[in-house]
Motif scaffolding. Structure first.
Motif, PDB file in Angstrom:
ATOM      1  N   ALA A  87      43.225  38.057  52.556  1.00 54.01           N
ATOM      2  CA  ALA A  87      42.349  37.163  51.787  1.00 54.01           C
ATOM      3  C   ALA A  87      42.875  35.733  51.833  1.00 54.01           C
ATOM      4  CB  ALA A  87      42.255  37.642  50.337  1.00 54.01           C
ATOM      5  N   GLN A  88      41.969  34.788  51.935  1.00 52.09           N
ATOM      6  CA  GLN A  88      42.341  33.377  51.945  1.00 52.09           C
ATOM      7  C   GLN A  88      42.436  32.803  50.531  1.00 52.09           C
ATOM      8  OE1 GLN A  88      43.092  31.697  54.894  1.00 52.09           O
ATOM      9  NE2 GLN A  88      42.964  33.810  55.641  1.00 52.09           N
ATOM     10  N   GLY A  89      41.853  33.502  49.572  1.00 58.83           N
ATOM     11  CA  GLY A  89      41.856  33.021  48.197  1.00 58.83           C
ATOM     12  C   GLY A  89      42.782  33.816  47.300  1.00 58.83           C
ATOM     13  N   ARG A  90      42.360  33.973  46.053  1.00 54.59           N
ATOM     14  CA  ARG A  90      43.187  34.632  45.042  1.00 54.59           C
ATOM     15  C   ARG A  90      42.628  36.020  44.718  1.00 54.59           C
ATOM     16  NH1 ARG A  90      41.291  30.027  41.334  1.00 54.59           N
ATOM     17  NH2 ARG A  90      39.490  30.750  42.522  1.00 54.59           N
ATOM     18  N   VAL A  91      43.451  36.815  44.036  1.00 55.38           N
ATOM     19  CA  VAL A  91      42.990  38.101  43.534  1.00 55.38           C
ATOM     20  C   VAL A  91      42.482  37.880  42.116  1.00 55.38           C
ATOM     21  CG1 VAL A  91      43.603  40.478  42.983  1.00 55.38           C
ATOM     22  CG2 VAL A  91      44.684  39.334  44.934  1.00 55.38           C
ATOM     23  N   VAL A  92      41.206  38.174  41.894  1.00 55.24           N
ATOM     24  CA  VAL A  92      40.600  38.012  40.576  1.00 55.24           C
ATOM     25  C   VAL A  92      40.594  39.379  39.903  1.00 55.24           C
ATOM     26  CG1 VAL A  92      38.580  37.258  39.283  1.00 55.24           C
ATOM     27  CG2 VAL A  92      39.151  36.158  41.468  1.00 55.24           C
ATOM     28  N   CYS A  93      41.433  39.565  38.911  1.00 54.97           N
ATOM     29  CA  CYS A  93      41.553  40.849  38.229  1.00 54.97           C
ATOM     30  C   CYS A  93      40.643  40.851  37.006  1.00 54.97           C
ATOM     31  CB  CYS A  93      42.992  41.100  37.795  1.00 54.97           C
ATOM     32  SG  CYS A  93      44.175  41.101  39.167  1.00 54.97           S
ATOM     33  N   THR A  94      39.920  41.939  36.787  1.00 55.59           N
ATOM     34  CA  THR A  94      39.002  41.999  35.659  1.00 55.59           C
ATOM     35  C   THR A  94      38.960  43.402  35.083  1.00 55.59           C
ATOM     36  OG1 THR A  94      36.785  41.347  34.920  1.00 55.59           O
ATOM     37  CG2 THR A  94      36.927  42.542  37.009  1.00 55.59           C
ATOM     38  N   GLY A  95      38.611  43.503  33.810  1.00 58.79           N
ATOM     39  CA  GLY A  95      38.511  44.780  33.118  1.00 58.79           C
ATOM     40  C   GLY A  95      38.184  44.522  31.667  1.00 58.79           C
ATOM     41  N   MET A  96      37.622  45.523  31.004  1.00 59.63           N
ATOM     42  CA  MET A  96      37.261  45.417  29.594  1.00 59.63           C
ATOM     43  C   MET A  96      38.167  46.301  28.748  1.00 59.63           C
ATOM     44  SD  MET A  96      34.776  43.362  28.654  1.00 59.63           S
ATOM     45  CE  MET A  96      34.208  44.082  27.116  1.00 59.63           C
ATOM     46  N   GLY A  97      38.361  45.901  27.486  1.00 57.31           N
ATOM     47  CA  GLY A  97      39.128  46.727  26.566  1.00 57.31           C
ATOM     48  C   GLY A  97      40.557  46.932  27.031  1.00 57.31           C
TER      49      GLY A  97
ATOM     50  N   ALA B  56      46.912  35.063  41.786  1.00 60.53           N
ATOM     51  CA  ALA B  56      45.971  35.914  41.072  1.00 60.53           C
ATOM     52  C   ALA B  56      45.723  35.342  39.684  1.00 60.53           C
ATOM     53  CB  ALA B  56      46.521  37.340  40.959  1.00 60.53           C
ATOM     54  N   PHE B  57      44.584  35.707  39.099  1.00 61.31           N
ATOM     55  CA  PHE B  57      44.319  35.353  37.708  1.00 61.31           C
ATOM     56  C   PHE B  57      43.406  36.399  37.104  1.00 61.31           C
ATOM     57  CE2 PHE B  57      40.837  33.293  39.968  1.00 61.31           C
ATOM     58  CZ  PHE B  57      39.731  33.473  39.137  1.00 61.31           C
ATOM     59  N   TYR B  58      43.361  36.433  35.765  1.00 60.62           N
ATOM     60  CA  TYR B  58      42.511  37.385  35.056  1.00 60.62           C
ATOM     61  C   TYR B  58      41.199  36.710  34.666  1.00 60.62           C
ATOM     62  CZ  TYR B  58      40.577  40.211  31.304  1.00 60.62           C
ATOM     63  OH  TYR B  58      39.724  40.944  30.514  1.00 60.62           O
ATOM     64  N   MET B  59      40.094  37.432  34.834  1.00 59.65           N
ATOM     65  CA  MET B  59      38.783  36.944  34.421  1.00 59.65           C
ATOM     66  C   MET B  59      38.150  37.986  33.495  1.00 59.65           C
ATOM     67  SD  MET B  59      35.437  36.072  36.765  1.00 59.65           S
ATOM     68  CE  MET B  59      35.261  37.787  37.305  1.00 59.65           C
ATOM     69  N   HIS B  60      37.812  37.572  32.285  1.00 59.06           N
ATOM     70  CA  HIS B  60      37.150  38.484  31.348  1.00 59.06           C
ATOM     71  C   HIS B  60      35.726  38.727  31.852  1.00 59.06           C
ATOM     72  CE1 HIS B  60      35.364  40.109  27.734  1.00 59.06           C
ATOM     73  NE2 HIS B  60      36.574  40.185  27.183  1.00 59.06           N
ATOM     74  N   PRO B  61      35.333  39.982  32.056  1.00 57.98           N
ATOM     75  CA  PRO B  61      33.994  40.232  32.621  1.00 57.98           C
ATOM     76  C   PRO B  61      32.858  39.790  31.713  1.00 57.98           C
ATOM     77  CG  PRO B  61      35.031  42.290  31.925  1.00 57.98           C
ATOM     78  CD  PRO B  61      36.086  41.227  31.836  1.00 57.98           C
ATOM     79  N   GLY B  62      33.072  39.855  30.394  1.00 55.04           N
ATOM     80  CA  GLY B  62      32.030  39.397  29.483  1.00 55.04           C
ATOM     81  C   GLY B  62      31.824  37.901  29.574  1.00 55.04           C
ATOM     82  N   GLU B  63      32.911  37.147  29.619  1.00 56.04           N
ATOM     83  CA  GLU B  63      32.826  35.691  29.749  1.00 56.04           C
ATOM     84  C   GLU B  63      32.337  35.288  31.138  1.00 56.04           C
ATOM     85  OE1 GLU B  63      33.166  33.607  27.356  1.00 56.04           O
ATOM     86  OE2 GLU B  63      33.868  35.042  25.857  1.00 56.04           O
ATOM     87  N   ALA B  64      32.623  36.125  32.134  1.00 56.35           N
ATOM     88  CA  ALA B  64      32.209  35.801  33.507  1.00 56.35           C
ATOM     89  C   ALA B  64      30.699  35.656  33.594  1.00 56.35           C
ATOM     90  CB  ALA B  64      32.686  36.882  34.466  1.00 56.35           C
ATOM     91  N   GLY B  65      29.984  36.525  32.853  1.00 60.45           N
ATOM     92  CA  GLY B  65      28.525  36.458  32.881  1.00 60.45           C
ATOM     93  C   GLY B  65      27.952  35.264  32.146  1.00 60.45           C
ATOM     94  N   HIS B  66      28.815  34.491  31.490  1.00 65.12           N
ATOM     95  CA  HIS B  66      28.360  33.312  30.750  1.00 65.12           C
ATOM     96  C   HIS B  66      29.043  32.036  31.256  1.00 65.12           C
ATOM     97  CE1 HIS B  66      26.072  35.602  27.751  1.00 65.12           C
ATOM     98  NE2 HIS B  66      27.018  36.515  27.883  1.00 65.12           N
ATOM     99  N   GLY B  67      29.357  32.016  32.536  1.00 63.83           N
ATOM    100  CA  GLY B  67      29.866  30.785  33.130  1.00 63.83           C
ATOM    101  C   GLY B  67      31.194  30.895  33.847  1.00 63.83           C
TER     102      GLY B  67
ATOM    103  N   ASP C 134      37.904  34.472  47.371  1.00 69.00           N
ATOM    104  CA  ASP C 134      38.665  35.343  46.471  1.00 69.00           C
ATOM    105  C   ASP C 134      38.299  36.804  46.671  1.00 69.00           C
ATOM    106  OD1 ASP C 134      39.867  33.099  45.377  1.00 69.00           O
ATOM    107  OD2 ASP C 134      38.334  32.884  43.816  1.00 69.00           O
ATOM    108  N   ILE C 135      39.174  37.671  46.187  1.00 64.47           N
ATOM    109  CA  ILE C 135      38.946  39.110  46.258  1.00 64.47           C
ATOM    110  C   ILE C 135      39.002  39.676  44.844  1.00 64.47           C
ATOM    111  CG2 ILE C 135      41.404  39.545  46.723  1.00 64.47           C
ATOM    112  CD1 ILE C 135      40.515  41.924  48.453  1.00 64.47           C
ATOM    113  N   LEU C 136      38.054  40.530  44.492  1.00 63.82           N
ATOM    114  CA  LEU C 136      37.957  41.085  43.148  1.00 63.82           C
ATOM    115  C   LEU C 136      38.757  42.379  43.051  1.00 63.82           C
ATOM    116  CD1 LEU C 136      36.371  40.754  40.362  1.00 63.82           C
ATOM    117  CD2 LEU C 136      34.876  42.555  41.270  1.00 63.82           C
ATOM    118  N   LEU C 137      39.526  42.527  41.966  1.00 62.72           N
ATOM    119  CA  LEU C 137      40.195  43.795  41.651  1.00 62.72           C
ATOM    120  C   LEU C 137      39.716  44.198  40.258  1.00 62.72           C
ATOM    121  CD1 LEU C 137      42.184  46.092  42.016  1.00 62.72           C
ATOM    122  CD2 LEU C 137      44.015  44.578  41.253  1.00 62.72           C
ATOM    123  N   ALA C 138      38.831  45.192  40.201  1.00 62.46           N
ATOM    124  CA  ALA C 138      38.237  45.618  38.944  1.00 62.46           C
ATOM    125  C   ALA C 138      38.879  46.916  38.461  1.00 62.46           C
ATOM    126  CB  ALA C 138      36.736  45.818  39.112  1.00 62.46           C
ATOM    127  N   VAL C 139      39.254  46.944  37.182  1.00 63.08           N
ATOM    128  CA  VAL C 139      39.886  48.121  36.581  1.00 63.08           C
ATOM    129  C   VAL C 139      38.949  48.692  35.531  1.00 63.08           C
ATOM    130  CG1 VAL C 139      41.922  49.025  35.400  1.00 63.08           C
ATOM    131  CG2 VAL C 139      42.146  47.052  36.936  1.00 63.08           C
TER     132      VAL C 139
END
Length: 336
Positions: free
Chosen positions: A54-64, A84-95, A104-109
Protein backbone atom coordinates in the motif's frame (compact mmCIF):
# COMPACT_ATOMS: atom_id res chain seq x y z
CA UNK A 1 -28.26 -8.28 65.94
CA UNK A 2 -28.09 -8.68 62.18
CA UNK A 3 -24.89 -7.65 60.48
CA UNK A 4 -24.34 -6.47 56.95
CA UNK A 5 -21.61 -7.56 54.55
CA UNK A 6 -19.22 -10.49 54.70
CA UNK A 7 -17.32 -11.21 57.87
CA UNK A 8 -13.52 -11.59 57.68
CA UNK A 9 -13.92 -15.29 58.56
CA UNK A 10 -15.92 -15.94 55.38
CA UNK A 11 -13.35 -14.36 53.02
CA UNK A 12 -10.95 -17.33 52.82
CA UNK A 13 -13.77 -19.61 51.67
CA UNK A 14 -14.65 -17.19 48.85
CA UNK A 15 -11.07 -16.67 47.67
CA UNK A 16 -10.56 -20.13 46.06
CA UNK A 17 -13.75 -19.70 44.02
CA UNK A 18 -12.66 -16.26 42.83
CA UNK A 19 -9.18 -17.51 41.93
CA UNK A 20 -10.69 -20.48 40.10
CA UNK A 21 -12.89 -18.11 38.11
CA UNK A 22 -9.86 -16.02 37.18
CA UNK A 23 -7.88 -19.09 36.10
CA UNK A 24 -10.78 -20.30 33.98
CA UNK A 25 -10.73 -17.03 32.03
CA UNK A 26 -7.06 -17.53 31.23
CA UNK A 27 -7.69 -21.13 30.17
CA UNK A 28 -10.58 -20.17 27.89
CA UNK A 29 -8.64 -17.32 26.32
CA UNK A 30 -5.54 -19.47 25.80
CA UNK A 31 -7.67 -22.05 23.96
CA UNK A 32 -9.04 -19.23 21.84
CA UNK A 33 -5.56 -18.00 20.99
CA UNK A 34 -4.45 -21.52 20.08
CA UNK A 35 -7.41 -21.87 17.72
CA UNK A 36 -6.65 -18.58 15.98
CA UNK A 37 -2.90 -19.30 15.86
CA UNK A 38 -3.64 -22.51 13.93
CA UNK A 39 -5.29 -20.35 11.24
CA UNK A 40 -2.27 -18.13 10.59
CA UNK A 41 -1.87 -19.16 6.97
CA UNK A 42 -1.97 -17.84 3.44
CA UNK A 43 -4.65 -15.28 4.24
CA UNK A 44 -2.39 -13.78 6.90
CA UNK A 45 0.50 -13.60 4.43
CA UNK A 46 -1.73 -11.96 1.82
CA UNK A 47 -2.90 -9.38 4.36
CA UNK A 48 0.72 -8.51 5.15
CA UNK A 49 1.58 -8.27 1.45
CA UNK A 50 -1.37 -5.95 0.85
CA UNK A 51 -0.24 -3.63 3.64
CA UNK A 52 3.39 -3.71 2.51
CA UNK A 53 2.30 -2.84 -1.03
CA UNK A 54 0.00 0.00 0.00
CA UNK A 55 1.16 3.52 -0.79
CA UNK A 56 -0.96 5.05 1.96
CA UNK A 57 -1.86 4.28 5.55
CA UNK A 58 -3.76 1.50 7.28
CA UNK A 59 -7.14 2.83 8.39
CA UNK A 60 -8.31 0.72 11.33
CA UNK A 61 -12.00 0.80 12.25
CA UNK A 62 -14.44 -0.98 14.55
CA UNK A 63 -17.37 -0.33 16.87
CA UNK A 64 -17.68 -0.94 20.60
CA UNK A 65 -15.09 -3.34 22.03
CA UNK A 66 -13.87 -4.04 18.49
CA UNK A 67 -13.32 -0.31 18.15
CA UNK A 68 -11.04 -0.31 21.18
CA UNK A 69 -9.12 -3.22 19.63
CA UNK A 70 -8.89 -1.43 16.28
CA UNK A 71 -7.58 1.70 18.00
CA UNK A 72 -4.87 -0.32 19.74
CA UNK A 73 -3.92 -2.09 16.50
CA UNK A 74 -3.55 1.28 14.76
CA UNK A 75 -1.30 2.55 17.56
CA UNK A 76 0.86 -0.59 17.45
CA UNK A 77 1.21 -0.46 13.67
CA UNK A 78 2.12 3.23 13.71
CA UNK A 79 4.79 2.76 16.37
CA UNK A 80 6.40 -0.17 14.54
CA UNK A 81 6.88 1.33 11.10
CA UNK A 82 3.47 0.98 9.43
CA UNK A 83 1.63 4.33 9.14
CA UNK A 84 -1.86 3.84 10.55
CA UNK A 85 -4.70 5.63 12.31
CA UNK A 86 -8.07 4.79 13.86
CA UNK A 87 -11.32 5.96 12.27
CA UNK A 88 -14.61 5.69 14.17
CA UNK A 89 -17.10 4.14 11.71
CA UNK A 90 -20.00 6.17 13.07
CA UNK A 91 -18.15 9.46 12.64
CA UNK A 92 -16.86 8.32 9.24
CA UNK A 93 -20.39 8.45 7.86
CA UNK A 94 -20.66 12.08 8.98
CA UNK A 95 -17.53 13.51 7.41
CA UNK A 96 -14.50 11.66 8.78
CA UNK A 97 -14.44 9.47 5.68
CA UNK A 98 -12.73 12.44 4.07
CA UNK A 99 -9.57 11.45 5.97
CA UNK A 100 -9.26 8.33 3.83
CA UNK A 101 -7.39 8.65 0.53
CA UNK A 102 -7.54 6.20 -2.34
CA UNK A 103 -4.02 5.04 -1.44
CA UNK A 104 -5.10 3.87 2.04
CA UNK A 105 -6.06 0.35 3.02
CA UNK A 106 -8.96 -0.43 5.38
CA UNK A 107 -8.62 -2.87 8.29
CA UNK A 108 -12.08 -3.48 9.77
CA UNK A 109 -12.59 -5.38 13.04
CA UNK A 110 -16.02 -6.85 13.77
CA UNK A 111 -16.52 -10.23 15.41
CA UNK A 112 -20.02 -10.60 13.99
CA UNK A 113 -19.00 -9.24 10.62
CA UNK A 114 -22.38 -7.53 10.45
CA UNK A 115 -21.71 -4.16 12.11
CA UNK A 116 -24.02 -1.73 10.31
CA UNK A 117 -21.76 1.32 10.79
CA UNK A 118 -18.93 -0.50 8.99
CA UNK A 119 -21.03 -2.10 6.26
CA UNK A 120 -22.47 1.25 5.22
CA UNK A 121 -18.94 2.52 4.51
CA UNK A 122 -17.97 -0.33 2.20
CA UNK A 123 -19.68 0.85 -1.02
CA UNK A 124 -18.06 4.28 -0.75
CA UNK A 125 -14.63 2.82 -0.10
CA UNK A 126 -15.04 0.22 -2.84
CA UNK A 127 -15.86 2.97 -5.36
CA UNK A 128 -12.80 4.90 -4.21
CA UNK A 129 -10.67 1.82 -4.86
CA UNK A 130 -9.50 1.10 -1.30
CA UNK A 131 -8.29 -2.40 -0.53
CA UNK A 132 -10.11 -3.95 2.43
CA UNK A 133 -8.95 -6.33 5.13
CA UNK A 134 -11.38 -7.75 7.68
CA UNK A 135 -11.03 -9.50 11.03
CA UNK A 136 -14.22 -11.34 11.95
CA UNK A 137 -15.35 -14.46 13.77
CA UNK A 138 -17.73 -15.41 10.94
CA UNK A 139 -16.18 -16.21 7.53
CA UNK A 140 -19.67 -16.17 5.97
CA UNK A 141 -20.54 -12.68 7.23
CA UNK A 142 -21.18 -9.71 4.96
CA UNK A 143 -17.94 -8.01 6.00
CA UNK A 144 -15.84 -11.13 5.50
CA UNK A 145 -17.32 -11.69 2.06
CA UNK A 146 -16.77 -8.07 0.99
CA UNK A 147 -13.13 -7.98 2.13
CA UNK A 148 -10.20 -8.56 -0.19
CA UNK A 149 -8.57 -10.60 2.59
CA UNK A 150 -10.39 -12.09 5.58
CA UNK A 151 -8.65 -13.06 8.83
CA UNK A 152 -10.70 -15.58 10.82
CA UNK A 153 -10.49 -14.71 14.55
CA UNK A 154 -13.31 -17.01 15.72
CA UNK A 155 -12.85 -18.60 19.13
CA UNK A 156 -14.52 -21.71 20.58
CA UNK A 157 -16.16 -19.74 23.40
CA UNK A 158 -16.08 -16.46 25.27
CA UNK A 159 -14.59 -16.37 28.74
CA UNK A 160 -17.73 -14.59 29.94
CA UNK A 161 -19.94 -17.33 31.48
CA UNK A 162 -23.01 -15.61 29.99
CA UNK A 163 -21.38 -15.80 26.54
CA UNK A 164 -22.26 -12.14 26.10
CA UNK A 165 -19.29 -9.91 26.94
CA UNK A 166 -16.52 -9.96 24.29
CA UNK A 167 -13.55 -11.49 26.12
CA UNK A 168 -11.72 -14.32 24.36
CA UNK A 169 -12.74 -12.86 21.00
CA UNK A 170 -11.25 -9.43 21.73
CA UNK A 171 -8.07 -11.06 23.03
CA UNK A 172 -7.82 -13.03 19.78
CA UNK A 173 -8.37 -9.91 17.69
CA UNK A 174 -5.72 -8.04 19.67
CA UNK A 175 -3.26 -10.90 19.19
CA UNK A 176 -3.96 -10.97 15.45
CA UNK A 177 -3.23 -7.26 15.29
CA UNK A 178 0.04 -7.77 17.16
CA UNK A 179 0.94 -10.61 14.79
CA UNK A 180 0.38 -8.33 11.80
CA UNK A 181 2.45 -5.54 13.34
CA UNK A 182 5.38 -7.79 14.18
CA UNK A 183 5.36 -9.58 10.82
CA UNK A 184 5.35 -6.20 9.05
CA UNK A 185 8.05 -4.88 11.38
CA UNK A 186 10.34 -7.77 10.48
CA UNK A 187 9.53 -7.53 6.78
CA UNK A 188 10.44 -3.83 6.78
CA UNK A 189 13.68 -4.39 8.70
CA UNK A 190 12.42 -2.03 11.41
CA UNK A 191 15.10 -1.55 14.08
CA UNK A 192 15.30 -0.44 17.70
CA UNK A 193 16.63 2.90 16.47
CA UNK A 194 13.57 3.30 14.24
CA UNK A 195 11.34 2.51 17.22
CA UNK A 196 13.14 5.08 19.36
CA UNK A 197 12.62 7.78 16.73
CA UNK A 198 8.86 7.32 17.01
CA UNK A 199 9.09 7.30 20.84
CA UNK A 200 11.46 10.20 21.60
CA UNK A 201 9.72 11.10 24.85
CA UNK A 202 9.86 7.61 26.32
CA UNK A 203 12.55 5.87 28.33
CA UNK A 204 13.54 3.76 25.32
CA UNK A 205 13.87 6.85 23.16
CA UNK A 206 16.21 8.45 25.66
CA UNK A 207 18.29 5.28 25.88
CA UNK A 208 18.59 4.88 22.11
CA UNK A 209 18.75 8.46 20.89
CA UNK A 210 20.65 10.37 23.57
CA UNK A 211 24.39 10.57 22.85
CA UNK A 212 27.31 11.46 25.11
CA UNK A 213 27.59 14.79 23.29
CA UNK A 214 24.05 15.64 24.44
CA UNK A 215 24.85 15.37 28.17
CA UNK A 216 28.59 16.01 28.59
CA UNK A 217 30.26 19.15 29.91
CA UNK A 218 32.35 20.97 27.30
CA UNK A 219 34.74 23.90 26.92
CA UNK A 220 35.74 25.67 30.13
CA UNK A 221 33.41 23.41 32.14
CA UNK A 222 35.75 20.46 31.58
CA UNK A 223 38.26 20.08 34.45
CA UNK A 224 41.82 19.81 33.11
CA UNK A 225 45.35 20.68 34.22
CA UNK A 226 48.79 20.33 32.63
CA UNK A 227 51.09 17.50 33.69
CA UNK A 228 53.41 19.86 35.56
CA UNK A 229 50.60 21.27 37.71
CA UNK A 230 50.80 20.57 41.40
CA UNK A 231 48.43 18.29 43.22
CA UNK A 232 47.05 21.39 44.95
CA UNK A 233 46.29 23.05 41.62
CA UNK A 234 44.53 19.90 40.46
CA UNK A 235 42.42 19.87 43.60
CA UNK A 236 41.39 23.49 43.02
CA UNK A 237 40.38 22.63 39.46
CA UNK A 238 38.34 19.67 40.68
CA UNK A 239 36.67 21.88 43.27
CA UNK A 240 35.79 24.56 40.71
CA UNK A 241 34.35 22.16 38.12
CA UNK A 242 32.55 19.90 40.63
CA UNK A 243 32.78 16.67 38.67
CA UNK A 244 34.99 14.80 41.11
CA UNK A 245 37.75 14.40 38.49
CA UNK A 246 40.25 16.33 36.46
CA UNK A 247 41.96 15.42 33.23
CA UNK A 248 45.72 15.76 32.96
CA UNK A 249 46.62 16.89 29.43
CA UNK A 250 49.62 17.81 27.31
CA UNK A 251 50.06 21.12 25.47
CA UNK A 252 47.83 19.90 22.61
CA UNK A 253 45.01 18.91 24.97
CA UNK A 254 45.65 15.19 24.58
CA UNK A 255 44.94 13.01 27.57
CA UNK A 256 47.88 11.94 29.72
CA UNK A 257 46.00 10.78 32.79
CA UNK A 258 43.17 11.30 35.23
CA UNK A 259 42.94 12.25 38.87
CA UNK A 260 39.77 11.54 40.87
CA UNK A 261 38.40 11.91 44.38
CA UNK A 262 39.27 8.25 44.87
CA UNK A 263 42.85 8.87 43.77
CA UNK A 264 43.08 11.68 46.32
CA UNK A 265 41.98 9.43 49.16
CA UNK A 266 44.44 6.76 48.14
CA UNK A 267 47.26 9.28 47.72
CA UNK A 268 46.73 10.85 51.13
CA UNK A 269 46.20 7.48 52.76
CA UNK A 270 49.16 5.63 51.27
CA UNK A 271 51.89 8.24 51.82
CA UNK A 272 52.58 11.64 53.20
CA UNK A 273 52.52 14.08 50.32
CA UNK A 274 52.88 17.80 50.02
CA UNK A 275 49.94 18.91 47.88
CA UNK A 276 51.87 22.00 46.79
CA UNK A 277 55.15 20.26 45.93
CA UNK A 278 53.80 17.02 44.39
CA UNK A 279 53.28 17.11 40.62
CA UNK A 280 49.93 15.76 39.48
CA UNK A 281 51.74 13.72 36.84
CA UNK A 282 53.33 11.66 39.63
CA UNK A 283 50.06 10.61 41.26
CA UNK A 284 47.54 10.53 38.37
CA UNK A 285 45.99 7.39 36.93
CA UNK A 286 47.52 6.65 33.55
CA UNK A 287 45.41 5.17 30.75
CA UNK A 288 42.03 5.74 32.46
CA UNK A 289 38.66 4.56 31.19
CA UNK A 290 37.31 6.99 28.55
CA UNK A 291 34.54 7.18 25.97
CA UNK A 292 33.89 8.86 22.61
CA UNK A 293 31.39 11.68 22.09
CA UNK A 294 29.52 9.70 19.41
CA UNK A 295 28.68 6.91 21.85
CA UNK A 296 25.21 6.60 23.34
CA UNK A 297 24.67 7.97 26.83
CA UNK A 298 23.42 4.55 27.90
CA UNK A 299 26.84 3.14 27.00
CA UNK A 300 28.41 5.56 29.45
CA UNK A 301 26.00 4.37 32.15
CA UNK A 302 26.84 0.74 31.41
CA UNK A 303 30.58 1.48 31.43
CA UNK A 304 30.39 3.32 34.75
CA UNK A 305 28.45 0.48 36.31
CA UNK A 306 30.79 -2.20 34.96
CA UNK A 307 34.01 -0.42 35.95
CA UNK A 308 32.62 0.91 39.25
CA UNK A 309 33.44 4.53 38.42
CA UNK A 310 31.42 7.74 38.76
CA UNK A 311 32.80 9.91 35.93
CA UNK A 312 34.20 9.66 32.42
CA UNK A 313 36.35 11.79 30.18
CA UNK A 314 35.24 12.13 26.57
CA UNK A 315 37.92 12.00 23.87
CA UNK A 316 38.01 12.71 20.16
CA UNK A 317 39.83 10.51 17.64
CA UNK A 318 43.17 12.18 18.46
CA UNK A 319 42.71 11.53 22.21
CA UNK A 320 42.05 15.20 22.91
CA UNK A 321 39.77 15.79 25.87
CA UNK A 322 36.55 17.31 24.51
CA UNK A 323 34.17 16.65 27.39
CA UNK A 324 33.47 15.11 30.76
CA UNK A 325 30.43 13.73 32.55
CA UNK A 326 29.53 11.97 35.76
CA UNK A 327 26.69 9.77 36.94
CA UNK A 328 24.67 12.81 38.05
CA UNK A 329 24.58 14.05 34.45
CA UNK A 330 23.11 10.70 33.39
CA UNK A 331 20.57 10.82 36.21
CA UNK A 332 19.47 14.32 35.18
CA UNK A 333 19.05 13.07 31.61
CA UNK A 334 17.02 10.14 32.99
CA UNK A 335 19.29 7.63 31.26
CA UNK A 336 19.69 5.72 34.53
Amino acid sequence: MATHGTSPREAPAAEPALAASGRRVFEVEMRGLEAVCARIDGAFSRACERILGAQGRVVCTGMGKSGHVARKIAATLASTGTPAFYMHPGEAGHGDLGMVTDADILLAVSYSGETDEILMLLPVLKRQGNAMLAMTGRPGSALAQAADVHLDISVPEEACPLHLAPTASTTAAMAMGDALAVALLEARGFTADDFARSHPAGALGRRLLLHIADVMHTGDDVPRVPADASLGEALLEMSRKRLGVTAVVDDAGRLLGLFTDGDLRRTLGDRRVDVHATAIGDVMTRDPVTIGSDALAVEAARLMETRKINALLVLDRDRRVVGALNVHDLLRARVV
